[in-house]
Design an enzyme around this catalytic site. Structure first.
Site, mmCIF file in Angstrom:
data_model
loop_
_atom_site.group_PDB
_atom_site.id
_atom_site.type_symbol
_atom_site.label_atom_id
_atom_site.label_comp_id
_atom_site.label_asym_id
_atom_site.label_seq_id
_atom_site.Cartn_x
_atom_site.Cartn_y
_atom_site.Cartn_z
ATOM 1 N N LYS A 52 0.494 -1.252 -0.070
ATOM 2 C CA LYS A 52 0.006 -0.039 -0.441
ATOM 3 C C LYS A 52 0.735 1.367 0.075
ATOM 4 O O LYS A 52 1.912 1.427 0.847
ATOM 5 C CB LYS A 52 -0.997 -0.066 1.391
ATOM 6 C CG LYS A 52 -2.054 1.535 1.306
ATOM 7 C CD LYS A 52 -3.000 0.674 2.861
ATOM 8 C CE LYS A 52 -3.446 2.143 2.585
ATOM 9 N NZ LYS A 52 -4.973 1.373 3.522
ATOM 10 N N SER A 127 -9.382 2.002 2.842
ATOM 11 C CA SER A 127 -8.514 2.370 2.232
ATOM 12 C C SER A 127 -7.849 1.837 1.279
ATOM 13 O O SER A 127 -7.266 2.418 0.085
ATOM 14 C CB SER A 127 -8.154 3.960 2.687
ATOM 15 O OG SER A 127 -7.284 3.082 3.515
ATOM 16 N N SER A 151 -9.993 -0.413 7.353
ATOM 17 C CA SER A 151 -9.953 -0.426 5.926
ATOM 18 C C SER A 151 -8.163 -1.294 5.039
ATOM 19 O O SER A 151 -8.188 -1.932 3.850
ATOM 20 C CB SER A 151 -8.555 0.956 5.371
ATOM 21 O OG SER A 151 -9.233 2.097 5.359
#
Ligand code: GLN
Length: 446
Positions: A52, A127, A151
Site C-alpha cells: 500500500k 482505503s 481499511s
C-alpha cells in the site's frame, strides 16, 4: 508472470500507482542465484508482493495517493518493508488507496479509481482498495494494507479475499505514514488464511522505533492453524446483525455459524451496547489525530511545494490548498475544530470516554467468549459514484469494523459466501494478541 498479469489486467483494475519492475527482476535473479548456490534464503524468498502506498519503501516512490507526495521518494524503509525484504519478498510495486487512507472506496485517490475485479462497475472498498483488488485479480499473491477503522477488512470483504488487522501494537507503524496513530495498524491481504499467517509471521515483532510497539512473544502462526474449534465459545454481537445489515449478508453469516457448529463450536447472541456510538467517536478521534499528523505537510519538508508564494504563510496555504483533496481537507477541518479550546471537552474528550466504553464492551464479552463473529461490512461492494457525494453514508460502511479498531483487538475478514454474485466477508474478532485463535477459526472455516 506477475508483471505479465499486471500488464494484462491493470488497465482495467487500476490497482498499481508505481511499478518496481526493473528492480524486482534483478532481485528475483539474485534469489535464484543464491538458491542455486545453496545459500540460506528467507521464508518467503522470491515471493512477489504489492505494498500500500502509505508504507514507505526505500528508493521507491510513496505517494499516499496524494498530489502532495507526488514526487516523494523515501530514503529508508518502513519496518515492515525491511522485514519483508529480510524474508526474501520482492516488491512488485505500490498500490492505490484513498488519499492518506481516508475513505472506504478508493474514490478519494488523487490518481485513479481502482475497480473491483468481481464487477468493474463497483468499488473495491478502501482505503486499502488497491491492495485488495491486486490480490483478487491475481496480480500478486499477497499485499500489505493498513487499517485504521476497517481499511484492510472492508476491502478484503468486498473483493472476496482474506484481510487481517492485527492487535494494535503487534506490527510496528514505523514508516507507515500516520493517519490516526492510536488506531493505525498494518496487516496482510492474502488469498488464503495460511498465507495470512505466513505474512504476519514475517512482519510482527517489537520495534524500538515505534513507541507503541508491543514487546510480546510472537507465536508460530502457521503451527496455530493446526488445532480445531471443538468447545470454542462464539459470541455473535446482536448489534452487528441489526437492521442496517443486508439480509443476504446476514444469511451468509448465519450459514457460516452453522459450519462452526458442525465443527464443534457453540454460539449465542451477545450485546456490545455502545456500538451505536462508535462511528461518531471514531470520526472525531481519527480526524483529530489526522489534523495533528498532517500538519507536517507544509510544502517545506516533504513533497510538492506551491509555486510563487507571497510569503511563508502563503507558502503553507497554497501548498496545502493545492496538495490535499477534499476528504482530507474535511477531516483536517473537523479535527482542528474538535481539538480547539472551548470545544475539546465537548468533542475530543467525550469521544475518548466513549472509546473506553466500547473497549469495555469487548473486555466483558471476551470474559465469556473466545471469539466474536459477525459480518465485516453491512453490504457487499457498492457501485462507483453511488456514495461519494454523501460522506455520512460512506462513513456508515465502517460501522462493523470501527468498534474493533477503537478497542485495539485483532480481527480477520474471510470470505463466507456470495450475495447476488458478490463476495461476503465474515469478521472473526479475537482477544488482544490472540491472532492464533482468529487465524485458526478462519482457516477451519475456509
Ligand atoms: N473508511 C474509514 C475512514 O475513512 C477507515 C479508513 C481506514 O481504516 N484507514 O476513516
Amino acid at each position: 508472470a506477475v508483471f505479465a498479469r499486471i500488464a494484462a489486467t491493470d488497465g482495467t483494475v487500476q490497482a498499481f500507482l508505481t511499478l518496481n519492475e526493473e528492480q524486482a527482476r534483478a532481485e528475483a535473479r539474485r534469489y535464484d542465484d543464491k538458491y542455486v548456490q545453496g545459500e540460506g534464503i528467507g521464508a518467503l524468498a522470491g515471493i512477489p508482493a504489492g505494498i500500500k502506498d502509505n508504507i514507505i519503501t526505500e528508493g521507491l516512490r510513496t505517494t499516499c495517493a496524494s498530489r502532495f507526495l507526488d514526487n516523494f521518494v523515501p530514503v529508508h524503509d518502513a519496518f515492515v518493508s525491511r522485514k519483508l525484504k529480510e524474508a526474501g519478498v520482492i516488491t512488485a510495486g505500490k498500490l492505490n488507496m484513498d488519499e492518506f487512507a481516508m475513505g472506504g472506496s478508493n474514490e478519494n485517490s488523487a490518481y485513479q479509481v481502482t475497480r473491483n475485479p468481481w464487477d468493474v462497475e463497483r468499488v473495491p472498498g478502501g482505503s486499502s482498495g488497491g491492495s485488495a483488488a491486486a490480490v483478487a485479480a491475481g496480480q500478486v499473491p499477497f499485499s500489505l494494507g493498513s487499517d485504521t477503522g476497517g481499511s484492510i477488512r472492508q476491502p478484503a470483504s468486498y473483493c472476496g479475499i482474506v484481510g487481517l488487522k492485527p492487535t494494535y501494537g503487534l506490527v510496528s507503524r514505523f514508516g507507515l505514514v500516520a493517519f490516526a496513530s492510536s488506531l493505525d495498524q498494518i496487516g496482510p491481504l492474502t488469498r488464503t488464511v495460511e498465507d495470512s499467517a505466513l505474512v504476519l509471521q514475517a512482519i510482527a515483532g517489537h520495534d524500538a522505533m515505534d513507541s507503541t510497539s508491543a514487546n510480546v512473544d510472537i507465536p508460530d502462526y502457521t503451527a496455530a492453524l493446526q488445532g480445531d474449534v471443538r468447545g470454542l465459545r462464539i459470541g455473535v454481537p446482536k448489534e452487528y446483525m441489526g437492521e442496517g445489515v443486508d439480509p443476504k449478508v446476514k444469511q451468509a453469516v448465519l450459514d457460516a455459524l452453522k459450519t462452526f457448529e458442525s465443527l464443534g463450536a457453540t454460539w449465542e447472541e451477545v450485546s456490545l451496547p455502545h456500538t451505536e456510538y462508535a462511528v461518531a467517536a471514531y470520526y472525531l478521534l481519527a480526524s483529530s489525530e489526522a489534523s495533528s499528523n498532517l500538519s507536517r505537510f507544509d510544502g517545506v519538508r516533504y513533497g510538492v511545494r506551491a509555486e510563487n508564494p507571497d510569503n511563508l504563510i502563503d507558502l503553507y496555504f497554497k501548498s496545502r490548498s493545492e496538495g490535499f483533496g477534499s476528504e482530507v481537507k474535511r477531516r483536517i477541518m473537523l479535527g482542528t475544530y474538535a481539538l480547539s479550546s472551548g470545544y475539546y471537552d465537548a468533542y475530543y474528550l467525550k469521544a475518548q470516554k466513549v472509546r473506553t466504553l466500547i473497549k469495555q464492551d469487548f473486555d466483558q464479552a471476551f470474559q465469556k467468549y473466545d471469539l466474536l463473529i459477525g459480518p465485516t461490512a453491512p453490504t457487499t461492494a457498492f457501485k462507483i459514484g453511488e456514495q461519494i457525494n454523501n460522506p455520512l453514508q460512506m462513513y456508515m460502511n465502517d460501522i462493523l469494523t470501527i468498534p474493533v479498531s477503537l478497542a485495539g483487538v485483532p480481527a480477520i475478514s474471510v470470505p463466507c459466501g456470495m450475495a447476488d454474485g458478490l463476495p461476503v466477508g465474515l469478521q472473526i474478532i479475537g482477544k488482544p494478541f490472540d491472532e492464533s485463535a482468529v487465524l485458526r477459526a478462519a482457516h477451519l472455516f475456509e
